[in-house]
Write a protein that holds these residues in place. Structure first.
Motif, PDB file in Angstrom:
ATOM      1  N   GLY A 272       0.830  -1.210   0.000  1.00  0.00           N
ATOM      2  CA  GLY A 272       0.000   0.000   0.000  1.00  0.00           C
ATOM      3  C   GLY A 272       0.857   1.250   0.000  1.00  0.00           C
ATOM      4  N   CYS A 273       1.987   1.196   0.697  1.00  0.00           N
ATOM      5  CA  CYS A 273       2.922   2.330   0.699  1.00  0.00           C
ATOM      6  C   CYS A 273       3.430   2.594  -0.716  1.00  0.00           C
ATOM      7  CB  CYS A 273       4.088   2.039   1.651  1.00  0.00           C
ATOM      8  SG  CYS A 273       5.542   3.067   1.417  1.00  0.00           S
TER       9      CYS A 273
ATOM     10  N   ALA B  29       0.675   4.278  -2.767  1.00  0.00           N
ATOM     11  CA  ALA B  29       0.120   5.542  -2.277  1.00  0.00           C
ATOM     12  C   ALA B  29       0.601   6.720  -3.126  1.00  0.00           C
ATOM     13  CB  ALA B  29       0.505   5.746  -0.816  1.00  0.00           C
ATOM     14  N   LYS B  30      -0.230   7.725  -3.203  1.00  0.00           N
ATOM     15  CA  LYS B  30       0.088   8.909  -3.999  1.00  0.00           C
ATOM     16  C   LYS B  30       0.494  10.103  -3.142  1.00  0.00           C
ATOM     17  CE  LYS B  30      -0.949   6.845  -7.841  1.00  0.00           C
ATOM     18  NZ  LYS B  30       0.141   6.446  -8.752  1.00  0.00           N
ATOM     19  N   LYS B  31       0.244  10.025  -1.826  1.00  0.00           N
ATOM     20  CA  LYS B  31       0.587  11.128  -0.925  1.00  0.00           C
ATOM     21  C   LYS B  31       1.635  10.659   0.072  1.00  0.00           C
ATOM     22  CE  LYS B  31      -3.724  13.754  -1.255  1.00  0.00           C
ATOM     23  NZ  LYS B  31      -4.806  14.411  -0.501  1.00  0.00           N
ATOM     24  N   THR B  32       2.561  11.563   0.386  1.00  0.00           N
ATOM     25  CA  THR B  32       3.679  11.213   1.265  1.00  0.00           C
ATOM     26  C   THR B  32       3.198  10.804   2.649  1.00  0.00           C
ATOM     27  OG1 THR B  32       5.083  12.781   0.064  1.00  0.00           O
ATOM     28  CG2 THR B  32       5.859  12.027   2.218  1.00  0.00           C
TER      29      THR B  32
ATOM     30  N   SER C  15       2.759   6.567   6.724  1.00  0.00           N
ATOM     31  CA  SER C  15       1.990   5.852   7.736  1.00  0.00           C
ATOM     32  C   SER C  15       1.940   4.356   7.430  1.00  0.00           C
ATOM     33  CB  SER C  15       0.566   6.416   7.813  1.00  0.00           C
ATOM     34  OG  SER C  15       0.586   7.781   8.161  1.00  0.00           O
ATOM     35  N   LEU C  16       1.677   4.023   6.174  1.00  0.00           N
ATOM     36  CA  LEU C  16       1.635   2.609   5.786  1.00  0.00           C
ATOM     37  C   LEU C  16       3.007   1.948   5.930  1.00  0.00           C
ATOM     38  CD1 LEU C  16      -0.676   2.831   2.637  1.00  0.00           C
ATOM     39  CD2 LEU C  16      -1.219   1.737   4.830  1.00  0.00           C
TER      40      LEU C  16
ATOM     41  N   THR D 165       0.352   9.489   3.632  1.00  0.00           N
ATOM     42  CA  THR D 165      -0.263   8.153   3.594  1.00  0.00           C
ATOM     43  C   THR D 165       0.802   7.076   3.455  1.00  0.00           C
ATOM     44  OG1 THR D 165      -2.218   9.102   2.542  1.00  0.00           O
ATOM     45  CG2 THR D 165      -1.951   6.715   2.414  1.00  0.00           C
ATOM     46  N   ALA D 166       1.742   7.296   2.534  1.00  0.00           N
ATOM     47  CA  ALA D 166       2.804   6.309   2.302  1.00  0.00           C
ATOM     48  C   ALA D 166       3.642   6.112   3.559  1.00  0.00           C
ATOM     49  CB  ALA D 166       3.687   6.757   1.140  1.00  0.00           C
TER      50      ALA D 166
END
Length: 854
Positions: free
Chosen positions: A425-426, A429-432, A437-438, A434-435
């Protein structure tokens, strides 16, 4: 039971000592970081409180600058006379102070600190709050005289009568040292140069009627807050007014960032020590309980119930935690003392007699030490409580060896699948945010999965790792391999301690190698200048230096870069702060930018700006929009978005948003700024190396700047990334120290456990040399197994970290194979080192006594 517990604890104190070392290290770093940060904070609180004026008037700040533009904000010096007439004012003093300067001696060597602390030039006047006093020479009079602080004079071998050159924003000027001033308070590590007030105003601030601030003294009986209100009423709302307490708090808050770095680094060490120590303690207690199966069975047969047995083991852990925490607290005090001494070498004088040990430090120390030990011993204590009374009647094999690993297989598989999904998922991900956190979730889950499922991998992996042992070492090699396979749980737990440190290093090494490769590619793609002249500390430098560069023979194109801290008002309602850059119109001659819309001509035209296309899209900004922009001086403008760049090829020209504009626009709204960099191209027919030599010769009087080419720039980036790696290697070193303790402990207890077996082997002909070799090979294969797990785990983490970096434009991926190979070889060396003492002890056993051992 209490008596039996205490006797058992004292009987095994030698075996528990190695576990206590892990607790001591964890507690020492926690306590040392808290003591050091509390001491520095208290010291500077006192310094700022004792040296701050009752009320200080300074220029109003639109916002705190993230990057300096080199502009020194000032207020009219005439305000001092107006304030002096305010009721309750006992006196006023003009402050003319700057920190963006360099001071050099007659050999063009900087006399400023090398620790990162500033060189401060200010006007000389004496009050009861002055942090220094004149101890030799006389006060400065006129533009050619100055004082220097004693610490700097001693360190740089400057004496009264020596000549110095002050490189300030309005221009450089020479002074003669006519006196030495000694700190009466804590020296914060800065270098202080004092000149008289008229000289400070004209030569430092560039205006005869300017002041950087005005200090106001309150009359007796007038509180600081009341005086502040009266001064505010007299001068109006255009200035920033602070009481002594507010000024001290503001200064302390600025220092807080520096203290937080040290505190978090040390707490990171404490975290690694704690995590690795948990494996060591769990393993130690598990083995002690396995060896005491008959003893525990006898206690059960004599009437002890399960709760009593469990409490007995937990009490031993509690005692271990108390001893380890007490010794760790003492070690933490020593560590804090060492840090204070280190800061003294860097120029910050901290007195050990003023060390602060707040109530929170021992509480945190014992909470960590006792808590970690208690938690780590809980599972072995539960296992001890399950020992049957019948175990006393048989020669019981070590508990848990033959138990199936089905539960571990299920739990480990589920955790590994969840961790892999989080890292996947990281990557998607398209946003830093979110990436990141994952990634954090994936790292945690995969680490736990590796610990839980590690014993499942012992047999297949160690069979492969030790496959050559029988052929190389015969029966000794076969026995060493089988000893490592005998108890997968123990082998897995021992290897896990090493795995944590190796995984950390592998993951961050991949990240650093990927960052380095990405920056190298970015520099190759975007930097078109032959040379870049830049401050060593990346701070702005006087325009006088740029003029020197222009005058060098063989120089063709010169493009200046200047920082402009701004606040943008965006269409989505957000008002972020960022740092824009200003450039001369010839930007395309020294940089290769890729534009999604528009070009450099439009971006650098007066009244225009450019930004990254992705940033514009995220905030609903379109080409041609006019954005309200507020500069750090308070000047406001509406600038047109005339060009959009691609972040991947913007070369870092700007910070958030990649905002840049023409230098003429910057100069209009932020006049008097200093240059952050100068890009230089050689004239046609000029040898670049000859030009470099000419530039360096012309800039010899300015030691704060450096001439760099592309290769130098790449090295600079690598050196900065290396600082992070050094921290990682230090963490690895700490983890390895504790892991070695774990392997030593495991082997030592294993030798005790196998005393009779070793005696029988010696009786049938195994030599001392062969016995030592068997134990060493067993240790090596366990260490290499842990390193292999750590490398695989770290490489997976490294891929995830690189995906986060890719969202910031750093898309290259690299694996530092040299580091990977070095870690694997180092793991084998660690195994050999850890086996030395246990192997020596085993080889010295009396054969008959060993055979008779129960």
């Amino acid at each position: 039971m209490l008596k039996a517990t205490l006797r058992s604890f004292l009987a095994h104190k030698g075996r528990l000592l190695l576990s206590a070392l892990a607790v001591i290290l964890s507690v020492a770093f926690v306590a040392g970081s808290l003591i050091f940060s509390d001491t520095v904070a208290r010291t500077f609180d006192r310094l700022f409180a004792s040296t701050s004026a009752d009320v200080t008037l300074a220029p109003a700040k639109e916002f705190d600058e993230q990057v300096s533009s080199g502009v020194t904000r000032t207020v009219p010096a005439s305000l001092a006379d107006r304030i002096a007439s305010v009721d309750g004012v006992a006196g006023t003093h003009i402050d003319a102070e700057v920190q963006n300067i360099t001071v050099v001696d007659s050999a063009n060597k900087s006399v400023g600190p090398t620790s990162g602390a500033p060189t401060i030039a200010t006007n000389w006047y004496v009050t009861k709050r002055s942090p220094v006093k004149l101890t030799s020479g006389h006060e400065p009079h006129g533009p050619g005289e100055a004082l220097l602080d004693k610490d700097t004079a001693d360190k740089k071998h400057v004496h009264i009568g020596d000549s110095l050159t002050v490189l300030a924003q309005p221009g450089s000027f020479k002074v003669q040292v006519v006196g030495i001033a000694t700190f009466t308070t804590t020296n914060p590590g800065a270098a202080l140069v004092f000149v008289d007030t008229p000289t400070a105003q004209t030569r430092l601030l560039g205006k005869a009627d300017a002041a950087s601030a005005i200090s106001v003294d309150a009359a007796r009986g007038v509180s600081d807050e009341v005086l502040k209100q009266r001064v505010a009423a007299a001068v109006g709302p255009s200035y920033d007014l602070k009481t002594a307490a507010q000024q001290a708090k503001s200064a302390t808050d600025q220092l807080g960032g520096f203290l937080d770095v040290i505190k978090y680094v040390m707490l990171g060490f404490a975290g690694v020590a704690t995590l690795v120590g948990i494996f060591l303690i769990v393993n130690t207690f598990s083995m002690l309980i396995a060896q005491r199966t008959r003893e525990l069975g006898l206690l059960r047969a004599l009437g002890a119930d399960r709760r009593q047995v469990r409490r007995s083991v937990l009490l031993e852990a509690l005692l271990l935690g108390l001893v380890g925490s007490t010794l760790g607290l003492a070690a933490g005090i020593g560590l804090a003392t060492g840090l204070m001494a280190l800061m003294g070498l860097l120029g910050m004088k901290l007195r050990a007699t003023e060390m602060v040990i707040g109530w929170g430090t021992p509480v945190a120390a014992y909470a960590v030490g006792v808590g970690v030990t208690f938690v780590a011993a809980y599972l072995p204590a539960r296992r001890a409580a399950r020992v049957s009374p019948m175990a006393a009647l048989v020669d019981a094999e070590v508990s848990g060896i033959g138990r199936p690993l089905r539960v571990r297989a299920v739990v480990g598989t589920l955790l590994a699948a969840a961790g892999a999904a989080a890292i996947a998922g990281c990557a998607a991900a398209k946003k830093t945010a979110t990436a990141s956190s994952l990634l954090g979730l994936g790292v945690l889950l995969t680490l736990i999965a590796a610990v839980v499922a590690g014993p499942l991998l012992v047999r297949p992996v160690i069979r492969v790792l030790g496959a050559a042992f029988p052929r190389l070492y015969g029966p000794v090699g076969r026995m060493s391999q089988r000893n490592a396979l005998r108890n997968p749980r123990r082998t897995g737990a021992t290897a896990s301690a090493l795995m944590v440190g190796i995984a950390l290093v592998a993951g961050l090494s991949v990240a650093s190698a990927s960052m380095t490769k990405s920056f190298d590619q970015e520099i190759d793609r975007t930097l078109g200048a032959d040379f870049v002249v830049q401050n060593r500390s990346f701070q702005p430098f006087p325009q006088e230096i740029t003029a020197k560069v222009r005058a060098v023979k063989g120089v063709d194109t010169v493009v200046r870069q200047r920082y402009a801290p701004v606040r943008l008002t965006l269409p989505d309602g957000k008002t972020p702060r960022t740092t824009a850059s200003g450039y001369d119109p010839q930007l395309d001659d020294v940089a290769h930018l890729t534009y999604a819309s528009g070009g450099s001509a439009e971006a650098l035209a007066p009244g225009n700006l450019a930004m990254d296309r992705g940033y514009a899209r995220d905030h609903h900004i379109r080409l041609g929009d006019s954005l309200p922009v507020t500069f750090s001086t308070g000047s406001r403008a509406k600038l047109k978005v005339a060009a959009l760049t691609n972040m991947d090829t913007s070369g870092g020209f700007g910070v958030e948003g990649g905002v840049f504009m023409g230098l003429a626009t910057v100069e209009r709204y932020l006049p008097g700024g200093q240059d952050a960099a100068v890009f230089v191209n050689a004239a046609s027919g000029t040898n670049p190396e000859q030009l470099r030599a000419s530039l360096e010769k012309a800039l010899d009087p300015y030691p704060q700047v450096q001439v760099r080419n592309q290769a130098d720039y790449k090295k600079l980036i690598r050196d900065q990334i290396a600082v992070m790696l050094y921290l990682v290697y230090a963490l690895l070193g700490l983890a390895i120290v504790i892991a070695v303790l774990g392997v030593v402990n495991t082997l030592a207890l294993s030798v005790v456990e196998r005393t009779r077996e070793i005696g029988l082997l010696r009786a049938i002909g195994l030599s001392r040399v062969q016995l030592r070799r068997m134990i060493r090979l067993e240790s090596v294969v366990i260490a290499v197994f842990g390193a292999l797990l750590g490398l695989v785990l770290g490489l997976v983490w490294g891929v995830g970290i690189q995906q986060v970096l890719a969202l910031q434009g750093l898309k290259a991926f690299a694996v530092p194979w040299t580091t990977v190979i070095a870690v694997a070889v180092g793991a084998a060396a660690v195994g050999l080192l850890a086996a030395l003492l246990p192997a020596l002890r085993a080889s010295r056993m009396n054969v008959l006594a060993a055979i008779a051992h129960e």
